[in-house]
Design an enzyme around this catalytic site. Structure first.
Site, PDB file in Angstrom:
ATOM      1  N   MET A   1     -12.206   4.048   0.002  1.00 27.91           N
ATOM      2  CA  MET A   1     -12.803   4.245   1.321  1.00 27.91           C
ATOM      3  C   MET A   1     -13.493   5.598   1.299  1.00 27.91           C
ATOM      4  SD  MET A   1      -9.875   2.649   3.818  1.00 27.91           S
ATOM      5  CE  MET A   1      -8.461   2.810   2.738  1.00 27.91           C
TER       6      MET A   1
ATOM      7  N   SER B   1       2.735  -0.428   6.233  1.00 27.78           N
ATOM      8  CA  SER B   1       3.800  -0.110   7.183  1.00 27.78           C
ATOM      9  C   SER B   1       4.866  -1.193   7.225  1.00 27.78           C
ATOM     10  CB  SER B   1       3.214   0.086   8.586  1.00 27.78           C
ATOM     11  OG  SER B   1       2.268   1.125   8.597  1.00 27.78           O
TER      12      SER B   1
ATOM     13  N   SER C   1       0.839  -1.200   0.000  1.00 27.96           N
ATOM     14  CA  SER C   1       0.000   0.000   0.000  1.00 27.96           C
ATOM     15  C   SER C   1       0.869   1.243   0.000  1.00 27.96           C
ATOM     16  CB  SER C   1      -0.908   0.013   1.227  1.00 27.96           C
ATOM     17  OG  SER C   1      -1.554   1.272   1.344  1.00 27.96           O
TER      18      SER C   1
ATOM     19  N   ASP D   1      -4.893   3.379  -1.515  1.00 26.22           N
ATOM     20  CA  ASP D   1      -5.986   3.648  -0.577  1.00 26.22           C
ATOM     21  C   ASP D   1      -6.488   5.074  -0.753  1.00 26.22           C
ATOM     22  OD1 ASP D   1      -6.254   1.215   1.065  1.00 26.22           O
ATOM     23  OD2 ASP D   1      -4.193   1.637   1.652  1.00 26.22           O
TER      24      ASP D   1
ATOM     25  N   MET E   1     -11.237  -6.282   5.795  1.00 25.00           N
ATOM     26  CA  MET E   1     -10.465  -5.326   6.595  1.00 25.00           C
ATOM     27  C   MET E   1     -10.113  -5.959   7.930  1.00 25.00           C
ATOM     28  SD  MET E   1     -10.004  -2.650   4.747  1.00 25.00           S
ATOM     29  CE  MET E   1      -9.216  -1.700   6.073  1.00 25.00           C
TER      30      MET E   1
ATOM     31  N   ASP F   1      -6.435  -6.672   4.438  1.00 35.47           N
ATOM     32  CA  ASP F   1      -5.788  -5.358   4.535  1.00 35.47           C
ATOM     33  C   ASP F   1      -5.795  -4.884   5.972  1.00 35.47           C
ATOM     34  OD1 ASP F   1      -4.906  -2.754   4.291  1.00 35.47           O
ATOM     35  OD2 ASP F   1      -6.442  -2.120   2.881  1.00 35.47           O
ATOM     36  N   GLY F   2      -4.577  -4.692   6.520  1.00 28.43           N
ATOM     37  CA  GLY F   2      -4.448  -4.132   7.859  1.00 28.43           C
ATOM     38  C   GLY F   2      -3.614  -5.002   8.775  1.00 28.43           C
ATOM     39  N   GLY F   3      -2.430  -4.524   9.147  1.00 25.94           N
ATOM     40  CA  GLY F   3      -1.589  -5.251  10.088  1.00 25.94           C
ATOM     41  C   GLY F   3      -0.970  -6.520   9.546  1.00 25.94           C
TER      42      GLY F   3
ATOM     43  N   HIS G   1      -8.512   1.014  -3.736  1.00 27.54           N
ATOM     44  CA  HIS G   1      -9.442   0.726  -2.635  1.00 27.54           C
ATOM     45  C   HIS G   1     -10.121   2.034  -2.237  1.00 27.54           C
ATOM     46  CE1 HIS G   1      -9.776  -0.589   1.893  1.00 27.54           C
ATOM     47  NE2 HIS G   1     -10.962  -0.459   1.317  1.00 27.54           N
TER      48      HIS G   1
ATOM     49  N   PHE H   1      -6.660   4.621   8.790  1.00 29.89           N
ATOM     50  CA  PHE H   1      -5.299   4.947   9.184  1.00 29.89           C
ATOM     51  C   PHE H   1      -4.401   3.723   9.022  1.00 29.89           C
ATOM     52  CE2 PHE H   1      -8.030   7.781  11.608  1.00 29.89           C
ATOM     53  CZ  PHE H   1      -7.444   9.010  11.398  1.00 29.89           C
ATOM     54  N   GLY H   2      -3.152   3.949   8.658  1.00 33.42           N
ATOM     55  CA  GLY H   2      -2.179   2.877   8.587  1.00 33.42           C
ATOM     56  C   GLY H   2      -1.591   2.574   9.952  1.00 33.42           C
ATOM     57  N   GLY H   3      -0.924   1.436  10.053  1.00 32.94           N
ATOM     58  CA  GLY H   3      -0.182   1.098  11.257  1.00 32.94           C
ATOM     59  C   GLY H   3      -1.008   0.630  12.435  1.00 32.94           C
TER      60      GLY H   3
ATOM     61  N   MET I   1      -9.087   7.889   0.487  1.00 29.06           N
ATOM     62  CA  MET I   1      -9.916   8.243   1.648  1.00 29.06           C
ATOM     63  C   MET I   1     -10.456   9.661   1.469  1.00 29.06           C
ATOM     64  SD  MET I   1      -7.417   6.905   4.677  1.00 29.06           S
ATOM     65  CE  MET I   1      -6.573   5.332   4.596  1.00 29.06           C
TER      66      MET I   1
ATOM     67  N   HIS J   1      -1.226  -1.289  -4.223  1.00 32.33           N
ATOM     68  CA  HIS J   1      -2.488  -0.966  -3.552  1.00 32.33           C
ATOM     69  C   HIS J   1      -2.562   0.530  -3.287  1.00 32.33           C
ATOM     70  CE1 HIS J   1      -6.027  -2.307  -1.253  1.00 32.33           C
ATOM     71  NE2 HIS J   1      -5.717  -1.358  -0.372  1.00 32.33           N
TER      72      HIS J   1
END
Length: 225
Positions: A68, A198, A8, A35, A137, A175-177, A66, A143-145, A37, A33
């Site tokens: 959002m 991240s 991302s 994102d 998700m 997506d996420g972590g 993506h 938010f990232g991270g 927003m 990717h």
């Protein structure tokens, strides 16, 4: 089950974005990717058409966009024109989801639908046959991270079963972590596309990190074969 890594660029260095895109071009990543927003559907604003158009000029890999954003139907044709090859909208943002999926296909893109952590996968049952991708998700979007939500494994397994098992053409993206600590377990649960922000761009050697994620996923067996 074949898998792909989709870093991302939300976590990239915006002051050196062309450099980071070139790194992705030469890496083992298969998608890039993006994102988007709007500050309404999620409490953050990222970037829009000018940035995507600039990325497209340099990217040699598909742009996995993506959205959002609220009421994404307004902009599907513009995102396709800007360079998106995959457009994913949120279930929670679409009043007429089937119509939105048809509009994405009509714009010449692959169609995806994303689910927030609280949204049951069963709500996709009536549109699964029309989808190219479903995005789970594993953090709350915006938010990232953020910290990975463990319930994601159960949701992915349920969605893979709903889609017809590993023989189904549906791409299940998460997506996420995502990192080397959980990517194998995510693949075992049934995911085959992994967004990493991240984990990649905070690494000392992002290209090496992508290769490590790829190797770690490659050795995971598929529980749904």
């Amino acid at each position: 089950m074949k898998h792909l890594i989709a870093p991302s660029i939300l976590a990239a260095d915006f002051g050196n974005l062309q450099r980071d895109i070139e790194m992705l071009n030469h890496s083992e990543a298969e998608w890039i990717h993006v994102d988007v927003m709007d500050g309404m559907f999620v409490p953050n604003i990222s970037f829009g058409f000018p940035v995507i158009e600039a990325v497209k000029k340099h990217a040699r890999k598909p742009l996995d966009v993506h959205l959002m954003i609220a009421d994404p139907d307004r902009y599907i044709e513009r995102f396709a024109a800007a360079g998106a090859e995959v457009i994913t909208v949120h279930y929670e943002a679409c009043t007429h989801l089937h119509r939105t999926i048809e509009a994405i296909h009509a714009a010449g893109c692959k169609a995806g639908v994303a689910l927030n952590p609280h949204t049951p996968v069963q709500l996709l049952e009536d549109v699964l046959e029309f989808l190219d991708l479903a995005l789970i998700m594993s953090v709350n979007p915006g938010f990232g991270g953020q910290k990975f939500i463990p319930n994601t494994y159960k949701k992915i397994a349920a969605l893979r079963q709903l889609a017809g098992g590993s023989s189904a053409a549906l791409v299940i993206e998460v997506d996420g972590g995502v990192d080397t600590a959980n990517i194998a377990a995510l693949k075992k649960a049934g995911a085959n596309a992994f967004v990493a922000g991240s984990a990649v761009f905070a690494a000392e050697d992002p290209a090496a990190k992508i290769a490590e994620l790829n190797r770690t996923a490659a050795v995971a067996f598929d529980l749904h074969a």
